[in-house]
Design an enzyme around this catalytic site. Structure first.
Site, PDB file in Angstrom:
ATOM      1  N   MET A 156       0.832  -1.202   0.000  1.00 10.17           N
ATOM      2  CA  MET A 156       0.000   0.000   0.000  1.00 10.17           C
ATOM      3  C   MET A 156       0.868   1.253   0.000  1.00 10.17           C
ATOM      4  O   MET A 156       0.783   2.102   0.882  1.00 10.17           O
ATOM      5  CB  MET A 156      -0.932  -0.017   1.210  1.00 10.17           C
ATOM      6  CG  MET A 156      -2.144   0.889   1.084  1.00 10.17           C
ATOM      7  SD  MET A 156      -3.235   0.369  -0.246  1.00 10.17           S
ATOM      8  CE  MET A 156      -4.820   0.908   0.408  1.00 10.17           C
ATOM      9  N   GLY A 157       1.752   1.335  -1.003  1.00 14.76           N
ATOM     10  CA  GLY A 157       2.523   2.561  -1.192  1.00 14.76           C
ATOM     11  C   GLY A 157       1.727   3.544  -2.030  1.00 14.76           C
ATOM     12  O   GLY A 157       0.503   3.474  -2.103  1.00 14.76           O
ATOM     13  N   ARG A 158       2.434   4.464  -2.705  1.00 16.46           N
ATOM     14  CA  ARG A 158       1.745   5.475  -3.498  1.00 16.46           C
ATOM     15  C   ARG A 158       0.859   4.846  -4.568  1.00 16.46           C
ATOM     16  O   ARG A 158      -0.285   5.243  -4.768  1.00 16.46           O
ATOM     17  CB  ARG A 158       2.772   6.397  -4.176  1.00 16.46           C
ATOM     18  CG  ARG A 158       3.528   7.324  -3.241  1.00 16.46           C
ATOM     19  CD  ARG A 158       4.367   8.280  -4.094  1.00 16.46           C
ATOM     20  NE  ARG A 158       5.164   9.198  -3.283  1.00 16.46           N
ATOM     21  CZ  ARG A 158       6.429   8.991  -2.953  1.00 16.46           C
ATOM     22  NH1 ARG A 158       7.033   7.883  -3.363  1.00 16.46           N
ATOM     23  NH2 ARG A 158       7.092   9.873  -2.229  1.00 16.46           N
ATOM     24  N   ILE A 159       1.407   3.855  -5.291  1.00 15.82           N
ATOM     25  CA  ILE A 159       0.646   3.254  -6.379  1.00 15.82           C
ATOM     26  C   ILE A 159      -0.485   2.390  -5.822  1.00 15.82           C
ATOM     27  O   ILE A 159      -1.598   2.392  -6.347  1.00 15.82           O
ATOM     28  CB  ILE A 159       1.561   2.424  -7.302  1.00 15.82           C
ATOM     29  CG1 ILE A 159       2.686   3.302  -7.858  1.00 15.82           C
ATOM     30  CG2 ILE A 159       0.764   1.825  -8.446  1.00 15.82           C
ATOM     31  CD1 ILE A 159       3.734   2.547  -8.657  1.00 15.82           C
ATOM     32  N   SER A 238       3.917  -5.097 -10.222  1.00 14.39           N
ATOM     33  CA  SER A 238       5.020  -4.641  -9.376  1.00 14.39           C
ATOM     34  C   SER A 238       6.350  -5.058  -9.984  1.00 14.39           C
ATOM     35  O   SER A 238       6.932  -4.333 -10.793  1.00 14.39           O
ATOM     36  CB  SER A 238       4.862  -5.186  -7.953  1.00 14.39           C
ATOM     37  OG  SER A 238       4.802  -6.608  -7.942  1.00 14.39           O
ATOM     38  N   ARG A 239       6.835  -6.246  -9.632  1.00 15.62           N
ATOM     39  CA  ARG A 239       8.034  -6.827 -10.206  1.00 15.62           C
ATOM     40  C   ARG A 239       7.815  -8.326 -10.381  1.00 15.62           C
ATOM     41  O   ARG A 239       7.218  -8.989  -9.525  1.00 15.62           O
ATOM     42  CB  ARG A 239       9.261  -6.584  -9.305  1.00 15.62           C
ATOM     43  CG  ARG A 239       9.828  -5.173  -9.370  1.00 15.62           C
ATOM     44  CD  ARG A 239      10.464  -4.900 -10.726  1.00 15.62           C
ATOM     45  NE  ARG A 239      11.159  -3.619 -10.767  1.00 15.62           N
ATOM     46  CZ  ARG A 239      10.615  -2.479 -11.169  1.00 15.62           C
ATOM     47  NH1 ARG A 239       9.342  -2.446 -11.538  1.00 15.62           N
ATOM     48  NH2 ARG A 239      11.336  -1.360 -11.211  1.00 15.62           N
ATOM     49  N   GLU A 268      12.664 -10.450 -18.239  1.00 13.09           N
ATOM     50  CA  GLU A 268      12.076  -9.562 -19.241  1.00 13.09           C
ATOM     51  C   GLU A 268      13.093  -9.257 -20.328  1.00 13.09           C
ATOM     52  O   GLU A 268      14.250  -8.969 -20.021  1.00 13.09           O
ATOM     53  CB  GLU A 268      11.595  -8.274 -18.573  1.00 13.09           C
ATOM     54  CG  GLU A 268      10.467  -8.524 -17.577  1.00 13.09           C
ATOM     55  CD  GLU A 268       9.907  -7.252 -16.948  1.00 13.09           C
ATOM     56  OE1 GLU A 268      10.457  -6.150 -17.227  1.00 13.09           O
ATOM     57  OE2 GLU A 268       8.942  -7.343 -16.183  1.00 13.09           O
ATOM     58  N   HIS A 287       5.416  -4.668 -19.567  1.00  6.39           N
ATOM     59  CA  HIS A 287       5.931  -3.745 -18.562  1.00  6.39           C
ATOM     60  C   HIS A 287       5.670  -2.283 -18.964  1.00  6.39           C
ATOM     61  O   HIS A 287       6.592  -1.485 -19.090  1.00  6.39           O
ATOM     62  CB  HIS A 287       7.427  -3.971 -18.322  1.00  6.39           C
ATOM     63  CG  HIS A 287       7.893  -3.484 -16.979  1.00  6.39           C
ATOM     64  ND1 HIS A 287       8.912  -4.075 -16.291  1.00  6.39           N
ATOM     65  CD2 HIS A 287       7.492  -2.454 -16.200  1.00  6.39           C
ATOM     66  CE1 HIS A 287       9.116  -3.440 -15.149  1.00  6.39           C
ATOM     67  NE2 HIS A 287       8.258  -2.443 -15.075  1.00  6.39           N
TER      68      HIS A 287
END
Length: 327
Positions: A156-159, A238-239, A268, A287
């Protein structure tokens, strides 16, 4: 006096390039498709004072060793797991990144991926283009409801908060898991904290927004997927390293979960022969989380500004390893 040299590892928006060219000597690997070859990177950094990089480049000890004059590294991304931060810090080199500027755009893509997966949009597009649509049918390409469903956001960060704001507009029940509680998000968005296992079990949509760290490596694996509902949808923006792709493939193939939408992958670019790409219940993107024209332009300009500040001996706009300023 010769200007400081900046190595730019990919074609970037014109204004950001002009910012650098006004004050530095610039080498650009002018490609929108191919990563800069390793031998070219190692050759060009020999006399470079700065590297303008991105998520596809591995800026490791070998690169630092090849660049004795390096004074700053800046990546056109929020994440920086492709850079050896410990090595940069040991050498006193600040590393810049671009947080904040891409949050809303990445949240747009994340929610778009959720909707496209839930409503089987890519499948429907192919169905029409291939001439298979013969008549309307009650159960043709039926998907999952979004409005009023439960979304579980891991990270629950900025994004993550931006995704939650979009979910609120769909009157979704918002659950989240994070390293620490977010009282502001709970109050503003009605988000409810859950331990990870409970979030996985309760959510109709599990959205992974965690950064790539040692703690999050393969955070979602066989055990975690087994806790999800059989009609749940998994979204990863995310990753790729945060997910055990082999376990995800098996869960999707066996219909243990309903579908997945993926913007990122362990390796990737993902190979065209990857097992995940054989499944109809997987929606993929290359991505492109922050890939709007306006946002990528702002990211490039912020990265250029980080480079110029670093070369001037000033603090970067956003420094990953701010401890270097204490040395």
């Amino acid at each position: 006096m010769r200007k400081a040299k900046v190595v730019v590892t990919r074609n970037i928006p014109r204004r950001a390039l002009e910012m650098l060219q006004e004050r530095t000597e610039v080498f650009v690997w002018e490609s929108d498709e191919e990563i800069i070859p390793r031998d070219v990177l190692l050759r060009e950094v020999r006399d470079a004072a700065a590297i303008f990089t991105n998520v596809a480049d591995q800026i490791d000890r070998e690169v630092f060793d090849a660049a004795p004059h390096l004074r700053v590294v800046a990546t056109m991304a929020v994440g920086f797991d492709n850079i050896d931060i410990a090595e940069a810090t040991r050498r006193g080199i600040p590393v810049g990144h671009t947080p904040g500027v891409l949050s809303e755009t990445t949240a747009d893509l994340t929610f778009s991926l959720l909707m496209a997966t839930a409503r089987r949009i890519p499948e429907a597009d192919r169905y029409v283009r291939e001439g298979r649509w013969k008549s309307w049918s009650p159960m043709l390409l039926t998907g999952q409801d979004i409005y009023g469903a439960t979304i579980g956001i891991i990270g629950m960060g900025r994004i993550g908060e931006a995704v939650a704001r979009r979910a609120k507009g769909f009157d979704m029940n918002i659950l989240y898991h994070n390293r620490s509680r977010k009282p502001e998000a709970e109050e503003a968005l009605g988000a409810q904290y859950r331990p990870l296992d409970e979030l996985l079990a309760e959510s109709d949509y599990v959205v992974l927004m965690a950064p790539a760290t040692k703690e999050t490596n393969k955070l979602i694996g066989e055990r975690e997927l087994s806790l999800m509902k059989p009609d749940a949808i998994f979204i990863n923006a995310s990753r790729g390293t945060n997910v055990d792709e082999a376990a995800l493939y098996q869960a999707l193939k066996r219909k243990q979960i309903w579908a997945a939408g993926l913007d990122v992958f362990e390796t990737e670019p993902i190979g065209a022969d990857h097992p995940l790409l054989t499944l109809d219940n997987v929606v993929v993107a290359p991505h492109i989380g922050s890939a709007s024209i306006a946002t990528r332009t702002r990211m490039a300009q912020m990265t250029a500004e980080n480079i110029l500040r670093g070369l001037a001996g000033e603090k970067l706009l956003h420094t990953v390893n701010a401890v270097v300023y204490e040395k």
